[in-house]
Structure formats: C-alpha cells, structure tokens
Design a protein around this motif. Structure first.
Motif, mmCIF file in Angstrom:
data_model
loop_
_atom_site.group_PDB
_atom_site.id
_atom_site.type_symbol
_atom_site.label_atom_id
_atom_site.label_comp_id
_atom_site.label_asym_id
_atom_site.label_seq_id
_atom_site.Cartn_x
_atom_site.Cartn_y
_atom_site.Cartn_z
ATOM 1 N N LEU A 1 2.220 44.433 -49.613
ATOM 2 C CA LEU A 1 1.736 43.885 -50.870
ATOM 3 C C LEU A 1 2.525 44.461 -52.045
ATOM 4 N N LEU B 1 -11.036 38.817 -56.582
ATOM 5 C CA LEU B 1 -9.910 38.803 -55.659
ATOM 6 C C LEU B 1 -9.173 37.479 -55.767
ATOM 7 N N THR B 2 -7.854 37.580 -55.768
ATOM 8 C CA THR B 2 -6.988 36.408 -55.673
ATOM 9 C C THR B 2 -6.089 36.623 -54.474
ATOM 10 N N GLY B 3 -6.377 35.927 -53.397
ATOM 11 C CA GLY B 3 -5.665 36.196 -52.148
ATOM 12 C C GLY B 3 -5.978 37.601 -51.666
ATOM 13 N N ASP B 4 -4.934 38.401 -51.422
ATOM 14 C CA ASP B 4 -5.102 39.774 -50.960
ATOM 15 C C ASP B 4 -5.135 40.786 -52.102
ATOM 16 N N TYR B 5 -5.187 40.310 -53.339
ATOM 17 C CA TYR B 5 -5.059 41.193 -54.490
ATOM 18 C C TYR B 5 -6.366 41.287 -55.276
ATOM 19 N N THR C 1 -7.514 41.319 -58.712
ATOM 20 C CA THR C 1 -6.953 40.950 -60.013
ATOM 21 C C THR C 1 -7.907 41.258 -61.163
#
Length: 293
Positions: free
Chosen positions: A28, A251-255, A257
C-alpha cells in the motif's frame, strides 16, 4: 462423463498452479498528508515526504498558526531530527531537537534536546527515554530528565519507569502514566490497514498528530485492530471516567481516508474546569507509491 472429468482435471491444475505461484499483492502507498479540524475549525495539517529508500525525509506540521519543519537524517542506527520552528511568522534557528537510537528496526532510545536559556547557542539533552519491548511489543518507557542551571551545570533526575503498555489479542488495551493515570482502549474486529500508522501514544488526549505520525511504525508491532473507544481515569478511582473518546473511520478500498473522534471531557469538580464536547475530523492522503512492479 469424460468431458466432466477433463474439466475437473483442468480445474485441479489451475488450483495447483495458483498454490505454487501466488499472485503478487502490491504494498500500500505511504501516508503523505494528514488534515484535522476541531469543531469545524483548522486544528493541524501535516505534509510528509520520503526519500528514495522509502524512509521519512521531512514532516511539515502547521498548527495554531505556527509551522514546524522537521528534517529526518538517518545514518546507520541513528535518526536525527533537525527542526525549524515558525513563531509569529518568523523562523527560529534550526537545531537537532530529537535523536532516535534504533535496535534492529525499532526505537530503543529517544533524546529530546533543548536550547540552554543561560548559554547562547548551547543545546543539551533535556529528556532521555529508554524503551523496553517484549517480543517486539512496546511494554514500558523509562526516563531521565535534565535541567540547566545558571552556572552552566545540569541537574539530572532519574525518573525511572513512567509509561506502561498492556497488550491483549494484538492490541494495546491499557496505557498507564505511572503512578496516577490510566487510559483504556476498546476494539472491534475491524483490522488496521498495514500503512495506517495509528498507535496508542503516551497521551490522555489522543487527538494530535503524534498518534498518526509515520514514525510510529518504528515502535515495534502496531495494533492489529482499529480502536473504537478510549476513556481515561485516575488509577485510584477507576470507576470515575474523566474523558471519553469514540472513533469512526472512512475506508476507500484498502485505505483509511477519514477518521472522526468524538471527545467528551467530564467536568472537574476539583479544578472547576467545565465539561467539553469536541469533534475532530481527519482526512488522510497516500501519494507516495511504496512499491511498483
């Protein structure tokens, strides 16, 4: 029947091939910006850059109208942090204000330096912290404090163990500032993304930049899960909660945010301080590509 067996063998072959040659999962991206507001007003902003070896290169922190620029110089097992502080729009003289000593890839000691008010251009180690780990879990911190005297000498105080961490199921559940205060953390099953540097720091107001600084990755193992609630109290009266914090994440995808922390400070009958309720809103940006293949 023969057609079915042929298709089955092909499927088995694909599964076997997948087991032998697992797909590459890219690392990531690294955190490059943290913005935080308190009750809708600017609280702090941090910009983070890295060098070609993926190490922290610079952190520029803006808070309460002042800007602090920290440059990280890594040589062997030492990290020196040279800072230029902006006060009322004017820069101070830069000096090495923090030095980390590593053991392996973990911080074993930290020296916090200060300018001697009695001697021009003199810098001394004001606080020296030593970190103790158990199987890479941070367990305790001991300190030595020094004070500058007018005659040019220094008075040294061996404080001993001041911080203690307790871990359960891969998470810090208690942090104690000995001998008076303790803060308890609660978690659910939500995992912490590998690039999100949130850790329990030695603070009873867990809302500053320190709790999400990338330097946190160098304090051994990180929490496995994301905290959902924290509350602190005096050790002598554990039932009397003095302040409570609740955490929510975007969360946005695996992040991660975004993060929201609700702060509920109880009134202090001894000091007369009133109750406070504050909301901290964080935004995180990850622009440094950690791995490219």
């Amino acid at each position: 029947m023969k057609k079915f067996l042929s298709m089955l063998l092909v499927a088995v072959g694909l599964v076997s091939c997948g087991d032998d040659d697992k797909p590459y999962i890219p690392e990531l991206n690294k955190l490059t910006s943290v913005t935080c507001t308190k009750n809708g007003n600017a609280f702090f902003n941090a910009d983070i850059t890295y060098d070609q070896d993926k190490q922290i290169n610079r952190i520029i922190l803006t808070t309460e109208g002042n800007q602090f620029t920290d440059n990280y110089i890594i040589v062997d097992k030492t990290i020196s942090v040279s800072g230029v502080k902006m006060v009322d729009g004017s820069p101070t003289n830069p000096f090495v204000h923090t030095v980390y000593t590593l053991s392996g890839n973990m911080i074993a000691a930290k020296e916090e330096k200060a300018e001697n008010e009695y001697i021009n251009n003199a810098v001394y180690t004001q606080t020296e912290s030593s970190y103790t780990y158990s199987s890479n879990w941070l367990k305790s911190v001991s300190k030595v404090i020094r004070h500058a005297n007018k005659d040019g000498s220094y008075r040294e105080i061996f404080v001993g163990e001041v911080d203690r961490y307790s871990w359960e199921n891969g998470n810090v559940v208690y942090y104690a500032e000995l001998p008076h205060k303790e803060i308890t953390y609660e978690y659910d099953s939500q995992l912490r993304p590998a690039n999100f540097p949130l850790r329990v720091v030695n603070s009873f107001q867990p809302v500053g930049f320190d709790m999400v600084s990338p330097i946190n990755f160098m304090y051994g193992k990180m929490n496995q899960n994301l905290p959902t609630r924290a509350y602190w109290y005096y050790i002598s009266g554990a039932a009397d909660i003095r302040a409570e914090y609740t955490f929510r994440y975007t969360l946005t995808g695996d992040y991660i945010t975004g993060m929201t922390i609700e702060e509920n400070i109880k009134p202090d009958l001894e000091t007369g301080d009133p109750a406070e309720n504050n909301t901290y809103e964080y935004a995180f940006v990850y622009n440094f590509v950690a791995e490219q293949k």
